[in-house]
Motif scaffolding. Structure first.
Motif, PDB file in Angstrom:
ATOM      1  N   ASP A   1      43.960  39.162  32.836  1.00 19.51           N
ATOM      2  CA  ASP A   1      44.048  40.556  33.218  1.00 19.51           C
ATOM      3  C   ASP A   1      42.967  41.371  32.536  1.00 19.51           C
ATOM      4  O   ASP A   1      43.134  41.815  31.402  1.00 19.51           O
ATOM      5  CB  ASP A   1      45.432  41.104  32.864  1.00 19.51           C
ATOM      6  CG  ASP A   1      45.599  42.513  33.415  1.00 19.51           C
ATOM      7  OD1 ASP A   1      46.604  43.162  33.076  1.00 19.51           O
ATOM      8  OD2 ASP A   1      44.726  42.962  34.192  1.00 19.51           O
TER       9      ASP A   1
ATOM     10  N   GLY B   1      42.049  44.255  33.017  1.00 18.73           N
ATOM     11  CA  GLY B   1      42.255  45.697  33.117  1.00 18.73           C
ATOM     12  C   GLY B   1      42.013  46.445  31.825  1.00 18.73           C
ATOM     13  O   GLY B   1      41.269  47.425  31.773  1.00 18.73           O
TER      14      GLY B   1
ATOM     15  N   GLN C   1      38.457  46.389  30.881  1.00 17.87           N
ATOM     16  CA  GLN C   1      37.706  47.256  31.761  1.00 17.87           C
ATOM     17  C   GLN C   1      37.825  48.705  31.318  1.00 17.87           C
ATOM     18  O   GLN C   1      36.855  49.450  31.281  1.00 17.87           O
ATOM     19  CB  GLN C   1      38.244  47.103  33.179  1.00 17.87           C
ATOM     20  CG  GLN C   1      37.284  47.565  34.229  1.00 17.87           C
ATOM     21  CD  GLN C   1      37.677  47.061  35.614  1.00 17.87           C
ATOM     22  OE1 GLN C   1      38.607  46.262  35.755  1.00 17.87           O
ATOM     23  NE2 GLN C   1      36.987  47.520  36.610  1.00 17.87           N
TER      24      GLN C   1
ATOM     25  N   ASP D   1      30.587  41.116  41.688  1.00 16.53           N
ATOM     26  CA  ASP D   1      30.804  42.401  42.322  1.00 16.53           C
ATOM     27  C   ASP D   1      29.419  43.016  42.529  1.00 16.53           C
ATOM     28  O   ASP D   1      28.739  43.337  41.565  1.00 16.53           O
ATOM     29  CB  ASP D   1      31.677  43.281  41.408  1.00 16.53           C
ATOM     30  CG  ASP D   1      31.893  44.668  41.983  1.00 16.53           C
ATOM     31  OD1 ASP D   1      30.893  45.340  42.319  1.00 16.53           O
ATOM     32  OD2 ASP D   1      33.047  45.070  42.103  1.00 16.53           O
TER      33      ASP D   1
ATOM     34  N   ASP E   1      35.513  39.160  45.281  1.00 17.94           N
ATOM     35  CA  ASP E   1      36.853  39.028  45.854  1.00 17.94           C
ATOM     36  C   ASP E   1      37.017  37.729  46.631  1.00 17.94           C
ATOM     37  O   ASP E   1      38.077  37.098  46.610  1.00 17.94           O
ATOM     38  CB  ASP E   1      37.161  40.224  46.756  1.00 17.94           C
ATOM     39  CG  ASP E   1      37.368  41.482  45.935  1.00 17.94           C
ATOM     40  OD1 ASP E   1      37.019  42.568  46.411  1.00 17.94           O
ATOM     41  OD2 ASP E   1      37.887  41.346  44.808  1.00 17.94           O
TER      42      ASP E   1
ATOM     43  N   ARG F   1      37.486  34.994  44.102  1.00 14.81           N
ATOM     44  CA  ARG F   1      38.832  35.021  43.532  1.00 14.81           C
ATOM     45  C   ARG F   1      39.827  34.447  44.522  1.00 14.81           C
ATOM     46  O   ARG F   1      40.722  33.689  44.168  1.00 14.81           O
ATOM     47  CB  ARG F   1      39.230  36.468  43.233  1.00 14.81           C
ATOM     48  CG  ARG F   1      38.774  36.972  41.908  1.00 14.81           C
ATOM     49  CD  ARG F   1      39.031  38.439  41.879  1.00 14.81           C
ATOM     50  NE  ARG F   1      38.965  38.983  40.553  1.00 14.81           N
ATOM     51  CZ  ARG F   1      38.820  40.267  40.305  1.00 14.81           C
ATOM     52  NH1 ARG F   1      38.714  41.121  41.299  1.00 14.81           N
ATOM     53  NH2 ARG F   1      38.777  40.710  39.070  1.00 14.81           N
TER      54      ARG F   1
ATOM     55  N   ASP G   1      43.524  35.832  41.847  1.00 11.08           N
ATOM     56  CA  ASP G   1      44.149  37.146  41.768  1.00 11.08           C
ATOM     57  C   ASP G   1      43.221  38.208  41.170  1.00 11.08           C
ATOM     58  O   ASP G   1      42.239  38.587  41.749  1.00 11.08           O
ATOM     59  CB  ASP G   1      45.414  37.033  40.930  1.00 11.08           C
ATOM     60  CG  ASP G   1      46.508  37.878  41.555  1.00 11.08           C
ATOM     61  OD1 ASP G   1      47.527  38.128  40.907  1.00 11.08           O
ATOM     62  OD2 ASP G   1      46.324  38.277  42.726  1.00 11.08           O
ATOM     63  N   THR G   2      43.558  38.681  39.966  1.00  6.89           N
ATOM     64  CA  THR G   2      42.700  39.697  39.348  1.00  6.89           C
ATOM     65  C   THR G   2      41.896  39.112  38.194  1.00  6.89           C
ATOM     66  O   THR G   2      41.193  39.818  37.490  1.00  6.89           O
ATOM     67  CB  THR G   2      43.534  40.851  38.758  1.00  6.89           C
ATOM     68  OG1 THR G   2      44.494  40.276  37.870  1.00  6.89           O
ATOM     69  CG2 THR G   2      44.204  41.650  39.841  1.00  6.89           C
TER      70      THR G   2
END
Lengths: 254, 406, 419
Positions: B77, B79, B82, B119, B204, B207, B213-214
């Motif tokens: 994760d 997140g 980030q 990305d 994406d 993944r 997933d993430t």
């Protein structure tokens, strides 16, 4: 009904019938193509099969002949055992769904085939593991177009947008009378022929007429050729059942 | 003040000698400025090539990932990481990446490759992958986009638009994933490994194929300030690291370049020191000659009562003036040449060190230190070098000196 | 009547004696001038030694570690490796090569990309079959083995052959010394090669180029890949590394057309280009050093001549011919620089010796084109000492010509008036 509208009605009906006929004809073209493909696809399989084959691989460097036994159940399961030459005797391949395993008696190990080997050739032939494993539902994933000649059905399969394949088109040529495949040609997106599989030497197996010789030629690699000959083929035999296709069975000596 | 005036007069008396000495010292200084500029330029290029091409100036991974590149060692994760990166003003850009080995198949051939999911937007702020394209377009987020290295494209015999199937394993022991792509770009980095074994797809998609997933395998970071990248212990790194993840500066995940830079620094210092040692011999020589020549004069001065310390001061003054003069010449000359190199570059051709391709010219870097510190060293060294002759002058015995005529 | 001959000889001797006397007279000046020249000599020698040494070392290191001096392959194996592009009858070829005057040692190898399996994991591996004796003689592989031993050509009691694996594989497969290693590959005859080997040792580090390599004894590898006695590569060590291109060309002409003979410069083109660029940078640096040294010499010589103007004036006044004065200056400087260089030579010998034998250890080994260098070493050879000698003496002599001529032309009155 108004007298004046009858001709109109008739004409309309006729028109509808005519248009409907065309649509039906088109649909039936694709339907027929689908039927034929399904028939041909199942030719070597049935619901189950048991076969003995000989495969000869030719390259500019060597020529090799393998003899093997194979068994299939539905489209998901397949077991192949190499009988000869002696060096390779006992090597077996098991496929279940999209996974594949190899057994090597010399080292007594079962190896799951990783992606890197999946696209590699099977046993050094011009077939790759992917050919054996992939359960492509041709009729679902391709757009079919049927052309009839006096002796053959020619069906061109064009992959749909989402279909995962390197081929731009595959052409099936099928013998109309014997209902057996004559050739499968694989094209790239530019319409260039990349490889051709030819079928010949029709024989009777389990009451069906089936080509006993399959030859795969990669057109861009001069001197390469793989020929598979069916020496024995039994369709839907009793000997083939689900428990044949297990990892434990893969290792069994025979 | 008298000393200074006297010093000036003495120096100009034998203009030629003064000039030569100034030239010697001046040239040494120029050389040092020029060479330093080139070396700094090379170091900068080295670092930039190493970090901006693809790897980024810092990276975050799950601990253990860099040792084995095991795809199962992912950052589940990202997140929180980030968020940290978003808030931190030291960060100019970051990029999330997913990586896996896999097979690339065309209708004509099949090859093994390293597949990177990027990305597109984020990547632009960190690396120059988008600039490495020789054909086609950069990623724009569409599913079927694929960029491969030029050598790989040759091997697979493909051109833009051709069908390519990527096959790889899903993480955590999942099955095999195969998807169709259309070649949308061909890249050339000038580095064999990259050009023959890399494939780039959208993050994406990658993944999705890997069942991630993430999660990501790597977060690459570019700092806002270039100097920060040299700091191995930048606070950002500590902020991003914990028991599971580690953030490393490029010097740690590309140690060889770091060592090379240190070696280069070391060599510069050593060479510089020796150069100035040489120059100082020249200075000593000069000062001695000038004293020797004027030994009669010194004898007279001492005879009439000038104190030894005054003589020392006089000599030191002279050398100080020489030093200042040399430094002015040297700085001007060195500065001019270095400036020229910084604008038009030093050509060295094409080569590869530690997997980094150099195909640019090296542009000299001008730094204030070169024009402040170096000259100061020179002046100091010159004055120190003249201490010996000065001491000699102070010890002159007038009666002996007055006897010398030649 | 030949009176010129002996007269000239006598004059030359006189000149030299005068020169010596002058030199010894102004001891301090002489000493300082010499110091500057000697210092310059030593710096030059050290710089040249270090530059050539590290350059030469990096190459030798790399070449011994990876490629050998010259490599021989079948056809275009180097550009497009395929298992079937193998050299047949390698023993014959080996015999021919060993008998060649330039070849000191050789070894043979086979290669195959494979899959390595351990109990629970698998990873791609580069399988390299090496001749156990030959490899030890031509590369540094033995030095890179840790946690175990180098290969042996014999199978163990259970019939398994040994293998060396890179650290990357050891990590990925989670295996170490004594563990079983399964290798799967495609044989030269198209069959699936499969076999078990016992890990005998680990090589290299986690980040080194060989981290995904598996080394097998040549015979075992050939059997594994059904290659018979054929090999993919010959790697040669020749007498003189510098002749690699010439020897490769010569051998290429002697051996059958189907074989490609490549010097290391072609085998590792990128590394070669890197070293070329490095060498260019080295020349630039050396150039600068030499320039500074020359200026130093220029300065000292010029000054020592110029400040003796009065002396020359006196000499001319008593009738010395201009030519002789010029020659005297020249001779003095020649002798002075010569002596300085000799002194420099004595001092430089141990310094260069130290740098060559012991060298400087780097904080962390440097990766040059894929090879780890832990030390920076110098080179000990004639050119290290000869070049600075020639340089300093030439500069000293050249630099003394203009002032020498000027001194020769000076009018005694002017000279005597100056200080």
């Amino acid at each position: 009904m108004i007298i004046g509208s009858r001709p109109l009605l008739c004409a309309s009906l006729a028109l509808f019938a005519y248009l409907g006929g065309i649509a039906e004809a088109q649909e039936s073209n694709a339907e027929r193509a689908k039927q034929i493909i399904e028939e041909v696809d199942n030719l070597y399989r049935g619901d189950a099969s048991d076969a003995r084959m000989k495969m000869t691989v030719e390259t500019p460097q060597y020529q090799r002949t393998l003899t093997m036994d194979s068994a299939t159940l539905g489209r998901e399961r397949m077991l192949i055992r190499i009988l000869g030459p002696k060096k390779d005797r006992g090597i077996s391949t098991l496929k279940q769904e999209s996974e594949m395993w190899n057994y090597f008696p010399k080292i007594n190990k079962v190896i799951k085939v990783p992606p890197s080997m999946m696209m590699g050739s099977w046993m050094g032939s011009d077939f790759n593991n992917d050919d054996l494993v992939r359960d492509t539902d041709l009729t679902e994933e391709y757009v079919l177009k049927l052309t009839e000649t006096s002796d053959t059905f020619e069906i061109s399969l064009t992959p749909k947008q989402k279909t995962v394949t390197v081929w731009g088109r595959i052409d099936y040529v099928i013998d109309k009378h014997a209902r057996v495949p004559i050739s499968q040609t694989y094209f790239d997106d530019d319409g260039e022929k990349i490889r051709v599989m030819s079928f010949s030497e029709n024989r009777e197996f389990s009451g069906r007429t089936i080509p006993s010789v399959m030859e795969m030629v990669p057109l861009r690699k001069p001197g390469h050729r793989t020929v598979v000959t069916f020496e024995r083929l039994q369709l839907n035999p009793d000997s083939v059942s689900a428990d044949l296709f297990t990892l434990r069975n893969l290792k069994k000596r025979f | 003040m008298l000393n200074l005036k006297l010093a000036f007069r003495n120096l100009f008396r034998n203009g030629r000698r003064t000039l030569l000495t100034c030239l010697l010292i001046g040239f040494s200084l120029s050389a040092l400025i020029i060479v330093d500029g080139i070396i700094l330029g090379m170091s900068k290029l080295l670092v930039e090539s190493a970090t901006h091409l693809m790897s980024g100036e810092a990276q975050v991974h799950r601990r253990g990932y860099l040792d084995s590149f095991d795809v199962d060692l992912y950052i589940a994760d990202p997140g929180a990481l980030q968020a940290t990166l978003e808030r931190n003003p030291a960060v100019a850009g970051y990029s999330m990446r997913v990586m896996s080995g896999g097979m690339v198949s065309s209708p004509y051939n099949v090859a093994a490759a390293m597949i990177l999911g990027l990305d597109a937007g984020q990547e632009k702020s960190v690396s120059r992958i988008s600039e490495s394209l020789v054909d086609g377009e950069y990623l724009s987020g569409m599913d079927t986009e694929l960029i491969i290295g030029s050598d790989l494209a040759d091997l697979l015999e493909v051109k833009l638009g051709d069908r390519i199937v990527l096959t790889l394993s899903q993480v955590d022991g999942g099955g095999i994933s195969q998807e169709l792509f259309r070649l949308s770009g061909i890249s050339r980095f000038g580095i064999r490994e990259l050009d023959s074994t890399t494939a780039f797809i959208n993050l994406d998609r990658a993944r999705g194929m890997m069942g991630m997933d993430t999660a990501v395998h790597e977060i690459a970071i570019r700092y806002a300030e270039g100097e920060d990248s040299a700091n191995r212990n930048h606070p950002l790194l500590a902020e991003l690291s914990n028991s599971e993840y580690e953030a490393l500066g490029w010097k740690d995940f590309n140690a060889s370049i770091g060592t090379m830079l240190e070696t280069i620094d070391l060599v510069t210092i050593v060479v510089g020191m020796i150069l100035f040692l040489l120059a100082s011999f020249g200075v000593i020589n000069t000062m001695f000659m000038s004293i020797y020549e004027r030994i009669y004069e010194f004898g007279v001065i001492k005879a009439i009562g000038t104190r030894p310390t005054d003589l020392i001061k006089l000599v030191l003054c002279e050398s100080f003036l020489i030093a200042v003069g040399s430094v002015i010449c040297g700085t001007l000359l060195g500065g001019a040449v270095s400036y020229y190199f910084s604008v038009s570059g030093v050509i060295l051709g094409e080569f590869e060190v530690s997997g980094i391709a150099f195909h640019n010219n090296i542009y000299s870097v001008l730094e204030p230190a070169q024009f402040i510190e170096f000259p100061i060293y020179v002046i100091l060294l010159t004055v120190i070098a003249s201490l010996y002759p000065a001491a000699f002058a102070a010890k002159i015995v007038p009666s002996e000196a007055l006897q010398k005529s030649l | 009547m030949n009176v010129q001959g002996p007269a000239l000889a006598w004059q030359s001797v006189l000149l030299v004696r005068l020169a010596f006397r002058n030199i010894l007279r102004h001891r301090r000046r002489t000493l300082l001038t010499m110091l500057s020249m000697t210092g310059g000599y030593i710096l030059c020698a050290a710089a040249i030694s270090l530059q050539y040494g590290s350059y030469g070392n990096a190459i030798e290191f790399f070449v011994k570690d990876r490629t050998g001096h010259i490599q021989i392959h079948e056809g275009n194996y180097l550009q497009r490796p395929r298992i079937h592009k193998a050299i047949a009858e390698p023993d014959d070829l080996a015999r021919r090569l060993i008998n060649d005057a330039d070849v000191i040692a050789l070894t043979t190898r086979v290669f195959a990309p494979s899959l390595a399996y351990s109990e629970h994991k698998n990873a791609p591996a580069n399988v390299i079959g090496v001749d156990v004796d030959g490899e030890a003689a031509t590369t540094t592989i033995i030095a890179k083995v840790h946690e175990g031993e180098f290969l042996t050509g014999q199978a163990d009691a259970d019939g398994y052959f040994s293998a060396l694996i890179g650290m990357g594989l050891a990590d990925l497969l989670k295996i170490g010394g004594g563990d079983e290693l399964i290798l799967i590959s495609v044989g030269a005859d198209g069959s699936i090669a499969n076999d078990i080997f016992i890990v005998r040792g680990l090589v290299g580090t986690r980040r080194s180029a060989d981290r995904l390599n598996v080394y097998l004894p040549l015979g075992a590898a050939q059997a594994f890949l059904s290659m018979g006695d054929r090999v993919h590569e010959f790697s040669l060590i020749i007498r003189n590394l510098g002749d690699s291109v010439a020897v490769a060309d010569r051998l290429g002409g002697l051996l059958p057309e189907s074989l490609s003979v490549d010097p290391w410069e072609r085998v590792e083109l990128t590394f070669y280009k890197t070293m070329q660029a490095d060498r260019e940078a080295m020349f630039v640096t050396l150039g600068i050093v030499v320039f500074i040294v020359c200026i130093g010499v220029l300065n000292t010589v010029l000054m020592s001549v110029l400040e003796r103007t009065r002396e020359f004036g006196v000499l001319k006044a008593i009738g010395t011919r201009p030519g002789r004065i010029a020659w005297m200056v020249l001779t003095e400087n020649a002798i002075l620089s010569g002596l300085s260089c000799l002194l420099g030579l004595f001092l430089a010998l141990p310094i260069v010796g130290f740098m060559t034998i012991v060298g400087f250890e780097l904080a962390e080994p440097m990766d040059v084109g894929g090879v780890l260098m832990s030390h920076v070493r110098g080179e000990f050879s004639l050119r290290i000492f000869a070049v600075p000698f020639a340089l300093v003496v030439t500069t000293a002599v050249l630099v003394s010509i203009p002032p020498g001529i000027r001194a020769a032309r000076i009018l005694p009155i002017q000279a005597l008036a100056s200080t």
